[in-house]
Design a protein around this motif. Structure first.
Motif, mmCIF file in Angstrom:
data_model
loop_
_atom_site.group_PDB
_atom_site.id
_atom_site.type_symbol
_atom_site.label_atom_id
_atom_site.label_comp_id
_atom_site.label_asym_id
_atom_site.label_seq_id
_atom_site.Cartn_x
_atom_site.Cartn_y
_atom_site.Cartn_z
ATOM 1 N N SER A 53 0.837 -1.212 0.000
ATOM 2 C CA SER A 53 0.000 0.000 0.000
ATOM 3 C C SER A 53 0.864 1.251 0.000
ATOM 4 O O SER A 53 0.525 2.256 -0.631
ATOM 5 C CB SER A 53 -0.925 0.022 1.221
ATOM 6 O OG SER A 53 -1.821 -1.042 1.162
ATOM 7 N N GLN A 100 -8.213 0.545 -0.686
ATOM 8 C CA GLN A 100 -8.519 -0.770 -0.117
ATOM 9 C C GLN A 100 -9.924 -0.722 0.518
ATOM 10 O O GLN A 100 -10.722 -1.623 0.367
ATOM 11 C CB GLN A 100 -7.457 -1.085 0.935
ATOM 12 C CG GLN A 100 -7.401 -2.508 1.395
ATOM 13 C CD GLN A 100 -6.060 -2.821 2.087
ATOM 14 O OE1 GLN A 100 -5.114 -2.058 2.033
ATOM 15 N NE2 GLN A 100 -5.999 -3.953 2.734
ATOM 16 N N ASP A 177 -5.771 -0.967 -4.719
ATOM 17 C CA ASP A 177 -5.178 -1.612 -3.546
ATOM 18 C C ASP A 177 -6.118 -2.714 -3.061
ATOM 19 O O ASP A 177 -7.246 -2.425 -2.633
ATOM 20 C CB ASP A 177 -4.968 -0.554 -2.447
ATOM 21 C CG ASP A 177 -3.969 -1.022 -1.398
ATOM 22 O OD1 ASP A 177 -3.474 -2.160 -1.511
ATOM 23 O OD2 ASP A 177 -3.687 -0.237 -0.468
ATOM 24 N N GLU A 178 -5.679 -3.960 -3.156
ATOM 25 C CA GLU A 178 -6.475 -5.130 -2.739
ATOM 26 C C GLU A 178 -7.901 -5.049 -3.290
ATOM 27 O O GLU A 178 -8.878 -5.061 -2.526
ATOM 28 C CB GLU A 178 -6.563 -5.198 -1.203
ATOM 29 C CG GLU A 178 -5.244 -5.044 -0.489
ATOM 30 C CD GLU A 178 -4.558 -6.359 -0.200
ATOM 31 O OE1 GLU A 178 -5.085 -7.410 -0.598
ATOM 32 O OE2 GLU A 178 -3.481 -6.317 0.410
HETATM 33 MG MG LIG Z 1 -2.051 -2.812 2.121
#
Ligand SMILES: [Mg+2]
Ligand SMILES: Nc1ncnc2c1ncn2[C@@H]1O[C@H](COP(=O)(O)OP(=O)(O)OP(=O)(O)O)[C@@H](O)[C@H]1O
Length: 272
Positions: A53, A100, A177-178
């Motif tokens: 991240s 995320q 992110d993810e």
């Molecule tokens: Mg992360």
């Protein structure tokens, strides 16, 4: 000289020997270098805390290295430069970031307004904004959510709205992110199809994930970070996923040891 210029043209995002720390004297990245070229689809793989991240935040200009340089689209990106609101607006239009946690990204009371926010900030006419928002809702099959409140959506629906509100600006680079965390299989497939389509149209896609199936589905190149925040692999995503030793070293798969009667038995959590 000619080589240098060619390299700059090819590289869309480049970290050159950057140092980064959140806390003084606790260095996270030291002399870390990385080049990403226009049109690539790259996946960052690494265990919790490996720095995925943080790297994505550096690319998006949310945090800044203390040493070395970060260049985007051939220009060095600094905190000073991003304090210029006109430059920042242009930069954030070219690099879209999907967080995320979608809650961190949604802030209006109606999905339609959420998606319209970016284009309105760009100073487009009301008619043009309407066209863009309606087009993106249709493209992503989200018309049924248009009048809903983003706060009352499910996690997966929020993610879809966050994707729409980023794509409506037509960014050259999309950073996620993810992206599939908490998404059901059908919604994951929807996102994979969207990302493949964007990449086919020349957009650069950078994702971070622990999900090896997602990495395999969307990325040609994998970057694997060790738990010590070092790049331990940069190459074909397919080869990375086939390399059990690498995945074990990066703590991306684990060996599950247990005892049946007298016999100790171990196997990978991840089946080959
Ligand atoms: Mg992360
Ligand atoms: N705002 C912050 N202040 C201080 N330390 C931080 C901050 N954000 C992250 N860190 C630390 O930096 C390191 C890298 O964190 P980062 O969030 O980049 O990891 P990650 O690879 O994305 O992990 P995850 O898979 O859990 O999302 C971790 O040790 C984390 O504790």
């Amino acid at each position: 000289m000619i080589c240098e210029r060619l390299e700059l043209q090819m590289s869309i995002l480049a970290l050159d020997k950057i140092d980064f720390s959140y806390v003084k004297d606790e260095i996270l990245f030291r002399e870390f270098s990385l080049n990403i070229e226009a049109g690539e689809s790259v996946c960052l793989l690494g265990a919790n805390g490996s720095g995925k991240s943080t790297l994505l935040k550096i690319f998006c200009g949310l945090v800044f290295p203390s040493g070395g340089t970060y260049r985007a689209f051939g220009q060095e990106i600094t905190e000073n430069l991003l304090e210029d609101s006109r430059f920042a607006q242009r930069f954030h239009r070219r690099i879209g970031f999907i967080f995320q946690n979608s809650d961190a990204q949604l802030f209006t009371s109606r999905v339609w307004d959420e998606i319209a926010f970016g284009p309105l900030q760009m100073g487009l006419s009301q008619a043009e904004v309407k066209n863009r928002v309606d087009d993106i809702l249709a493209l992503l099959h989200l018309q049924n959510l248009a009048e809903r409140s983003p706060y009352r959506l499910s996690g997966g629906e929020k993610k879809k709205v966050a994707v729409a509100s980023t794509l409506v600006l037509n960014p050259e680079v999309l950073i996620l992110d993810e992206p599939t965390n908490g998404l059901d299989p059908k919604t994951q497939r929807w996102l994979v199809d969207v990302l493949l389509e964007l990449n086919n149209h020349g957009r650069t896609i950078i994702t971070s994930t622990h999900n090896l199936d997602l990495a395999h589905a969307i990325s040609r190149r994998a970057l694997v970070l060790s738990e010590e925040h070092r790049l331990i692999y940069d190459g074909s995503c397919q080869q990375a996923i086939a390399d059990k030793q690498l995945l074990m070293a990066a703590n991306l798969i684990d060996e599950y040891c247990h005892v049946h009667g007298e016999n100790q038995h171990s196997h990978l959590y991840k089946h080959s």
